[in-house]
Design an enzyme around this catalytic site. Structure first.
Site, PDB file in Angstrom:
ATOM      1  N   GLN A 149       4.349   1.561 -16.321  1.00  0.00           N
ATOM      2  CA  GLN A 149       5.236   2.267 -15.408  1.00  0.00           C
ATOM      3  C   GLN A 149       6.703   1.963 -15.664  1.00  0.00           C
ATOM      4  O   GLN A 149       7.573   2.720 -15.231  1.00  0.00           O
ATOM      5  CB  GLN A 149       4.883   1.907 -13.970  1.00  0.00           C
ATOM      6  CG  GLN A 149       3.522   2.403 -13.536  1.00  0.00           C
ATOM      7  CD  GLN A 149       3.197   1.990 -12.112  1.00  0.00           C
ATOM      8  OE1 GLN A 149       2.491   1.026 -11.898  1.00  0.00           O
ATOM      9  NE2 GLN A 149       3.719   2.718 -11.142  1.00  0.00           N
TER      10      GLN A 149
ATOM     11  N   HIS B 143      -3.180  -3.893 -16.024  1.00  0.00           N
ATOM     12  CA  HIS B 143      -2.636  -3.100 -14.917  1.00  0.00           C
ATOM     13  C   HIS B 143      -2.853  -1.620 -15.232  1.00  0.00           C
ATOM     14  O   HIS B 143      -1.927  -0.901 -15.619  1.00  0.00           O
ATOM     15  CB  HIS B 143      -1.152  -3.403 -14.714  1.00  0.00           C
ATOM     16  CG  HIS B 143      -0.608  -2.948 -13.401  1.00  0.00           C
ATOM     17  ND1 HIS B 143       0.004  -3.794 -12.499  1.00  0.00           N
ATOM     18  CD2 HIS B 143      -0.586  -1.718 -12.810  1.00  0.00           C
ATOM     19  CE1 HIS B 143       0.384  -3.111 -11.435  1.00  0.00           C
ATOM     20  NE2 HIS B 143       0.036  -1.835 -11.595  1.00  0.00           N
TER      21      HIS B 143
ATOM     22  N   GLU C  82      -5.662  -4.471  -9.005  1.00  0.00           N
ATOM     23  CA  GLU C  82      -6.299  -3.414  -8.200  1.00  0.00           C
ATOM     24  C   GLU C  82      -7.537  -2.806  -8.856  1.00  0.00           C
ATOM     25  O   GLU C  82      -7.575  -1.598  -9.130  1.00  0.00           O
ATOM     26  CB  GLU C  82      -5.290  -2.305  -7.881  1.00  0.00           C
ATOM     27  CG  GLU C  82      -4.159  -2.741  -6.986  1.00  0.00           C
ATOM     28  CD  GLU C  82      -3.344  -1.558  -6.463  1.00  0.00           C
ATOM     29  OE1 GLU C  82      -3.711  -0.405  -6.746  1.00  0.00           O
ATOM     30  OE2 GLU C  82      -2.344  -1.797  -5.761  1.00  0.00           O
TER      31      GLU C  82
ATOM     32  N   ASN D 226      -2.122  -6.471  -2.385  1.00  0.00           N
ATOM     33  CA  ASN D 226      -1.278  -5.278  -2.396  1.00  0.00           C
ATOM     34  C   ASN D 226      -1.606  -4.462  -1.155  1.00  0.00           C
ATOM     35  O   ASN D 226      -2.755  -4.050  -0.968  1.00  0.00           O
ATOM     36  CB  ASN D 226      -1.542  -4.426  -3.636  1.00  0.00           C
ATOM     37  CG  ASN D 226      -1.092  -5.091  -4.925  1.00  0.00           C
ATOM     38  OD1 ASN D 226      -0.522  -6.179  -4.908  1.00  0.00           O
ATOM     39  ND2 ASN D 226      -1.345  -4.438  -6.040  1.00  0.00           N
TER      40      ASN D 226
ATOM     41  N   GLU E  37       2.270  -6.739  -3.797  1.00  0.00           N
ATOM     42  CA  GLU E  37       2.913  -5.424  -3.725  1.00  0.00           C
ATOM     43  C   GLU E  37       2.975  -4.980  -2.271  1.00  0.00           C
ATOM     44  O   GLU E  37       1.997  -5.095  -1.535  1.00  0.00           O
ATOM     45  CB  GLU E  37       2.146  -4.351  -4.522  1.00  0.00           C
ATOM     46  CG  GLU E  37       2.220  -4.476  -6.026  1.00  0.00           C
ATOM     47  CD  GLU E  37       1.487  -3.348  -6.736  1.00  0.00           C
ATOM     48  OE1 GLU E  37       1.401  -2.230  -6.158  1.00  0.00           O
ATOM     49  OE2 GLU E  37       0.993  -3.582  -7.850  1.00  0.00           O
TER      50      GLU E  37
ATOM     51  N   SER F   2       5.674   6.662 -11.691  1.00  0.00           N
ATOM     52  CA  SER F   2       4.677   6.374 -10.659  1.00  0.00           C
ATOM     53  C   SER F   2       3.367   7.122 -10.890  1.00  0.00           C
ATOM     54  O   SER F   2       2.957   7.953 -10.087  1.00  0.00           O
ATOM     55  CB  SER F   2       5.246   6.706  -9.273  1.00  0.00           C
ATOM     56  OG  SER F   2       4.379   6.274  -8.246  1.00  0.00           O
ATOM     57  N   TRP F   3       2.695   6.818 -11.998  1.00  0.00           N
ATOM     58  CA  TRP F   3       1.366   7.321 -12.318  1.00  0.00           C
ATOM     59  C   TRP F   3       1.216   8.820 -12.042  1.00  0.00           C
ATOM     60  O   TRP F   3       1.824   9.633 -12.691  1.00  0.00           O
ATOM     61  CB  TRP F   3       0.290   6.511 -11.584  1.00  0.00           C
ATOM     62  CG  TRP F   3       0.303   5.056 -11.892  1.00  0.00           C
ATOM     63  CD1 TRP F   3       0.604   4.034 -11.026  1.00  0.00           C
ATOM     64  CD2 TRP F   3       0.022   4.420 -13.151  1.00  0.00           C
ATOM     65  NE1 TRP F   3       0.533   2.813 -11.673  1.00  0.00           N
ATOM     66  CE2 TRP F   3       0.173   3.017 -12.968  1.00  0.00           C
ATOM     67  CE3 TRP F   3      -0.333   4.885 -14.420  1.00  0.00           C
ATOM     68  CZ2 TRP F   3      -0.022   2.093 -14.002  1.00  0.00           C
ATOM     69  CZ3 TRP F   3      -0.529   3.966 -15.450  1.00  0.00           C
ATOM     70  CH2 TRP F   3      -0.378   2.599 -15.232  1.00  0.00           C
TER      71      TRP F   3
ATOM     72  N   LYS G 279       8.785  10.015  -6.686  1.00  0.00           N
ATOM     73  CA  LYS G 279       8.371   8.992  -5.722  1.00  0.00           C
ATOM     74  C   LYS G 279       8.996   7.669  -6.133  1.00  0.00           C
ATOM     75  O   LYS G 279       8.487   6.961  -7.001  1.00  0.00           O
ATOM     76  CB  LYS G 279       6.848   8.883  -5.670  1.00  0.00           C
ATOM     77  CG  LYS G 279       6.324   8.038  -4.510  1.00  0.00           C
ATOM     78  CD  LYS G 279       4.796   8.014  -4.505  1.00  0.00           C
ATOM     79  CE  LYS G 279       4.261   7.353  -3.244  1.00  0.00           C
ATOM     80  NZ  LYS G 279       2.782   7.270  -3.257  1.00  0.00           N
TER      81      LYS G 279
ATOM     82  N   TYR H 109      10.389   3.806  -5.465  1.00  0.00           N
ATOM     83  CA  TYR H 109      10.083   2.611  -4.673  1.00  0.00           C
ATOM     84  C   TYR H 109      11.140   1.509  -4.810  1.00  0.00           C
ATOM     85  O   TYR H 109      11.122   0.545  -4.066  1.00  0.00           O
ATOM     86  CB  TYR H 109       8.752   2.010  -5.137  1.00  0.00           C
ATOM     87  CG  TYR H 109       7.502   2.680  -4.639  1.00  0.00           C
ATOM     88  CD1 TYR H 109       6.905   2.284  -3.439  1.00  0.00           C
ATOM     89  CD2 TYR H 109       6.879   3.680  -5.376  1.00  0.00           C
ATOM     90  CE1 TYR H 109       5.735   2.875  -2.997  1.00  0.00           C
ATOM     91  CE2 TYR H 109       5.707   4.274  -4.939  1.00  0.00           C
ATOM     92  CZ  TYR H 109       5.134   3.865  -3.749  1.00  0.00           C
ATOM     93  OH  TYR H 109       3.964   4.454  -3.313  1.00  0.00           O
TER      94      TYR H 109
END
Length: 470
Positions: free
Chosen positions: A18, A115, A160, A297, A375, A430-431, A437, A439
């Protein structure tokens, strides 16, 4: 007024795919996202925030704004372009330079080994569903431990696992984009628990310095009403999202209730039960007894009601509020409640969910002794005016403040929380949401790659100095 502990870490979080960009630079191997995003044609992971070249600036900003820890991940395919075998020395050297720069600026690196970015060769061979890849992951981890043992104190095995497996095989929002395959989802969940356990056990057996843990996305699940049907639907959703991972990594085995709920989901979808060997449970138990910390997270909670139809998923990847749908056969339906504020991406803003999850871990998983919030953050459509006017992201400040209050309350209640990482340090790719989006504490102009502190960065700086939450 509440106060966080004096030794509390104030971090910022990133992830290789990312943040780094440079997906075809210096011999990096492909990952499934490369072709997946190209086929979709909506956005590219290059240049992201060009962390591969800009990391000195990001770490300089971290030091200036009181951020004394950073989550980074190693891109497996930068070091092993095919996932195993041939080593790419330029990738190895990049992370040496990154960790050296962290030390220069007094920023402690927390390093994640995986990740969401398996090398394409690994993915093409079944990813986590192929037992051979578990051993390949262990070998990759061992290389990293030995190569960087004098530079890294904190290691995270997998980020995750639940998000990864469910989006790969249930919602279809991650490559390979399969839907409603709960058998593959649960098998991948167990196999990632096993991969994590083998890495932890190897880390401890070989006596590497430092600490090792795992990071889970723990979005608290609530029944939408007091009806027994809704309560049962919430328990099923909780099993898919949370219980398998907490049981496997923190207790070292799966409870009878967890297995019963898992098998109910599989039976409802006419799918086979997963394979779990007795010797694998022994490995999970050994790792649970040795793991040093859990990374949590948390972004939102889920409110679930009973549902008896076929699965229907509509992913909100654009920020059009109210466009998401999540109804899972054999589980339940996620409700977008009008009495709880929602982000533009349909995530309920519910700080109490963080407190409830932290207290649940303390009560139900007593083997775990230490937690980091790895997170937490708000995806927001930031509006940039000019270089002299900090982005006004007051909603992000409010979000972070309210969730940190929940953290402080959990600490007061006896939960051993040692630090907090804002997602994210800077704006990134962001995927499935691309670049709209945002952050970050630092606004990134993706065309020029210039960084600009937002109001939230100044707020976080003051918090790191005073430790006080008003």
């Amino acid at each position: 007024m509440m106060k966080l502990p004096e030794d509390f870490l104030f971090g910022g979080a990133t992830a290789a795919y990312q943040a780094e960009g440079a997906t075809q630079e210096d011999g990096k191997g492909k990952v499934p996202w490369d072709d997946y995003l190209k086929k979709e044609g909506r956005f590219s992971p290059d240049p992201a925030c060009d962390f591969y070249h800009q990391y000195p600036k990001d770490l300089e900003l971290s030091e200036k704004f009181g951020i004394n820890a950073i989550r980074v991940s190693i891109a497996w395919s930068r070091i092993f372009p095919e996932g195993y075998g041939r080593i790419e020395p330029r990738g190895v050297e990049f992370y040496h330079k990154l960790f050296k720069e962290c030390r220069k600026h007094g920023v402690e690196p927390f390093v994640t080994l995986h990740h969401f970015d398996s090398p394409s060769t690994i993915s093409e061979q079944g990813d986590w569903l192929n037992e051979k890849n578990i051993q390949r992951f262990v070998e990759y981890a061992k290389f990293c431990f030995e190569e960087y043992q004098d530079e890294v104190k904190y290691w995270i095995t997998i980020n995750e696992p639940t998000s990864m497996s469910s989006q790969q095989y249930v919602t279809g929002t991650f490559p390979p984009g399969e839907k409603n395959n709960f058998n593959k989802c649960f098998q991948a969940e167990h196999n990632m628990n096993l991969a994590h356990a083998r890495v932890v056990n190897m880390f401890k057996k070989n006596g590497y310095k430092g600490e090792i843990g795992v990071v889970h996305a723990l979005q608290t699940v609530y029944p939408n009403s007091e009806s027994e049907e809704d309560k049962h639907a919430a328990a099923l959703q909780d099993t898919l999202d949370i219980r398998c991972y907490l049981d496997g990594t923190l207790n070292g085995n799966y409870s009878k209730e967890t297995m019963s709920l898992m098998n109910e989901i599989l039976d409802s979808n006419h799918q086979a039960h997963i394979k779990i060997k007795d010797e694998e449970i022994k490995e999970l138990t050994k790792a649970a007894d040795q793991m040093d910390f859990l990374g949590v997270n948390y972004y939102f909670s889920k409110f679930i009601k009973a549902y008896h139809g076929t699965s229907e998923i509509k992913h909100n990847g654009t920020g059009k509020k109210g466009s998401s749908v999540s109804r899972l056969q054999g589980i339940g339906e996620q409700v977008n409640r009008t009495d709880i504020p929602m982000t533009d991406w349909d995530w309920p803003i519910y700080p109490k969910g963080m407190y409830d999850m932290l207290m649940r871990i303390k009560k139900e998983y007593p083997k775990n002794s230490k937690i980091y919030i790895t997170e937490n953050g708000l995806g927001y459509k930031d509006h940039f005016i000019d270089a002299d006017t900090p982005v006004d992201d007051q909603p992000r400040i409010d979000y972070l403040h309210d969730h940190l209050v929940s953290v402080a309350k959990a600490i007061q209640a006896g939960v051993n929380i040692k630090g907090y990482f804002v997602w994210s340090l800077q704006d990134m790719f962001s995927w499935t949401n691309g670049y709209s989006k945002r952050y970050g504490l630092f606004y990134v102009d993706f065309k020029t790659q210039k960084r600009y502190p937002k109001k939230s960065a100044y707020w976080y700086q003051k918090l790191s100095e005073t430790k006080e939450l008003k």
